[in-house]
Enzyme design. Sequence first.
Site, PDB file in Angstrom:
ATOM      1  N   ASN A 172       0.875  -1.172   0.000  1.00 57.61           N
ATOM      2  CA  ASN A 172       0.000   0.000   0.000  1.00 57.61           C
ATOM      3  C   ASN A 172       0.915   1.226   0.000  1.00 57.61           C
ATOM      4  OD1 ASN A 172      -1.769   2.066   0.524  1.00 57.61           O
ATOM      5  ND2 ASN A 172      -2.266   1.417   2.614  1.00 57.61           N
ATOM      6  N   TRP A 173       1.037   1.845  -1.158  1.00 53.05           N
ATOM      7  CA  TRP A 173       1.979   2.961  -1.280  1.00 53.05           C
ATOM      8  C   TRP A 173       1.432   4.270  -0.710  1.00 53.05           C
ATOM      9  CZ3 TRP A 173       4.422   2.391  -6.895  1.00 53.05           C
ATOM     10  CH2 TRP A 173       5.169   1.216  -6.930  1.00 53.05           C
ATOM     11  N   LYS A 174       0.174   4.267  -0.310  1.00 48.43           N
ATOM     12  CA  LYS A 174      -0.455   5.474   0.258  1.00 48.43           C
ATOM     13  C   LYS A 174      -0.199   6.665  -0.663  1.00 48.43           C
ATOM     14  CE  LYS A 174      -0.221   3.413   4.782  1.00 48.43           C
ATOM     15  NZ  LYS A 174      -0.244   3.569   6.217  1.00 48.43           N
ATOM     16  N   HIS A 218      -9.654   1.372   4.538  1.00 55.97           N
ATOM     17  CA  HIS A 218      -8.405   1.521   5.289  1.00 55.97           C
ATOM     18  C   HIS A 218      -8.639   2.455   6.477  1.00 55.97           C
ATOM     19  CE1 HIS A 218      -4.342   2.751   6.324  1.00 55.97           C
ATOM     20  NE2 HIS A 218      -3.953   1.617   5.774  1.00 55.97           N
ATOM     21  N   GLU A 221      -7.067   4.861   7.622  1.00 54.38           N
ATOM     22  CA  GLU A 221      -6.869   6.290   7.348  1.00 54.38           C
ATOM     23  C   GLU A 221      -8.105   6.884   6.674  1.00 54.38           C
ATOM     24  OE1 GLU A 221      -3.123   5.709   5.367  1.00 54.38           O
ATOM     25  OE2 GLU A 221      -2.247   5.168   7.312  1.00 54.38           O
ATOM     26  N   GLU A 276      -5.714  -4.806  10.523  1.00 53.12           N
ATOM     27  CA  GLU A 276      -4.699  -3.798  10.808  1.00 53.12           C
ATOM     28  C   GLU A 276      -5.079  -3.045  12.074  1.00 53.12           C
ATOM     29  OE1 GLU A 276      -2.511  -2.579   6.983  1.00 53.12           O
ATOM     30  OE2 GLU A 276      -4.357  -1.424   7.027  1.00 53.12           O
ATOM     31  N   GLY A 335       1.951   2.411  10.907  1.00 60.32           N
ATOM     32  CA  GLY A 335       2.902   3.506  10.775  1.00 60.32           C
ATOM     33  C   GLY A 335       3.535   3.939  12.097  1.00 60.32           C
ATOM     34  N   SER A 354       3.039  -1.931  10.532  1.00 58.56           N
ATOM     35  CA  SER A 354       4.475  -1.971  10.822  1.00 58.56           C
ATOM     36  C   SER A 354       5.125  -3.327  10.530  1.00 58.56           C
ATOM     37  CB  SER A 354       4.749  -1.532  12.264  1.00 58.56           C
ATOM     38  OG  SER A 354       4.294  -0.203  12.471  1.00 58.56           O
TER      39      SER A 354
HETATM   40  P1  PGA Z   1       2.569   0.438   7.756  1.00 61.70           P
HETATM   41  O1  PGA Z   1       1.127   0.633   7.070  1.00 61.70           O
HETATM   42  O2  PGA Z   1       3.125  -0.855   7.235  1.00 61.70           O
HETATM   43  O3  PGA Z   1       3.357   1.629   7.314  1.00 61.70           O
HETATM   44  O4  PGA Z   1       2.339   0.399   9.239  1.00 61.70           O
HETATM   45  C1  PGA Z   1       0.260  -0.445   6.874  1.00 61.70           C
HETATM   46  C2  PGA Z   1      -1.016   0.055   6.245  1.00 61.70           C
HETATM   47  O5  PGA Z   1      -1.465   1.158   6.582  1.00 61.70           O
HETATM   48  O6  PGA Z   1      -1.609  -0.620   5.374  1.00 61.70           O
END
Ligand code: PGA
Length: 248
Positions: free
Chosen positions: A10-12, A95, A97, A164, A170, A209
Amino acid sequence: MEKKYLIIGNWKMYKTPSQAVDLAAEILKAGCPENAALVICPPFTHLWGVAAVLKNSAIALGAQNMYPAAEGAFTGEISPAMLKDLGASYVIIGHSERRSIFRESDELIHQKVKAAQEFQLTPILCVGETLAERESGRDREVVAEQINTALDGIDDAHLVIAYEPVWAIGTGRTATPEVAQEMHAFIRDLLKKRFREEGSQIHILYGGSVKPGNAAELFAQRDIAGGLIGGASLVAEDFAAIARAAEK
Ligand code: PGA
């Protein structure tokens, strides 16, 4: 039966379109073990370029979001038909976010899962509790509610679940393999109740993470069938090392 692991990047909102093309090429070059399948999910604007790099390769393309309609007056949104035409076969839905920053509700997420399936995109449904929810002992209740609302009335088992925990995304604070496995087993039971035999085939991924150093012990857990990788998917070598962890 040997597990086939699914490792999704997931490159966000990272990389410019041209940097994304380079990164996709590096990931392609780094290769992937037999028992893992890779998917990369760049921002919308990068899909066209990345699709060209991945054409005829074993790496699949996914998007990070979509709007649940084929087309229409939805300024700024992207439809599943558009994603399909670009060569995407997966789409991340719900997600954390998007749930927190963009206030996406379980009901909207349900509409998105349904629309993705209608367009033959595999939804990667993200679920997970916050730290406060875990500390007050409500983690299972929250995850069950997210899954049950998102999958309400859905009988097509063509989907992926990504567990998650919000407190692990993150933050560098990964769930221990035991904590993750416990929730994965709980999710597995929910899926089996809902989809019967097919429910035992659905990939349940861990995200939050995941790094080359902790991937192997997470993937060794019975109900963890891969990972949704954020930060570490932006470095080709790290993403490849995580995929190799599926081999151990
Ligand atoms: P992260 O993000 O690996 O940077 O913790 C995972 C995600 O949000 O899918």
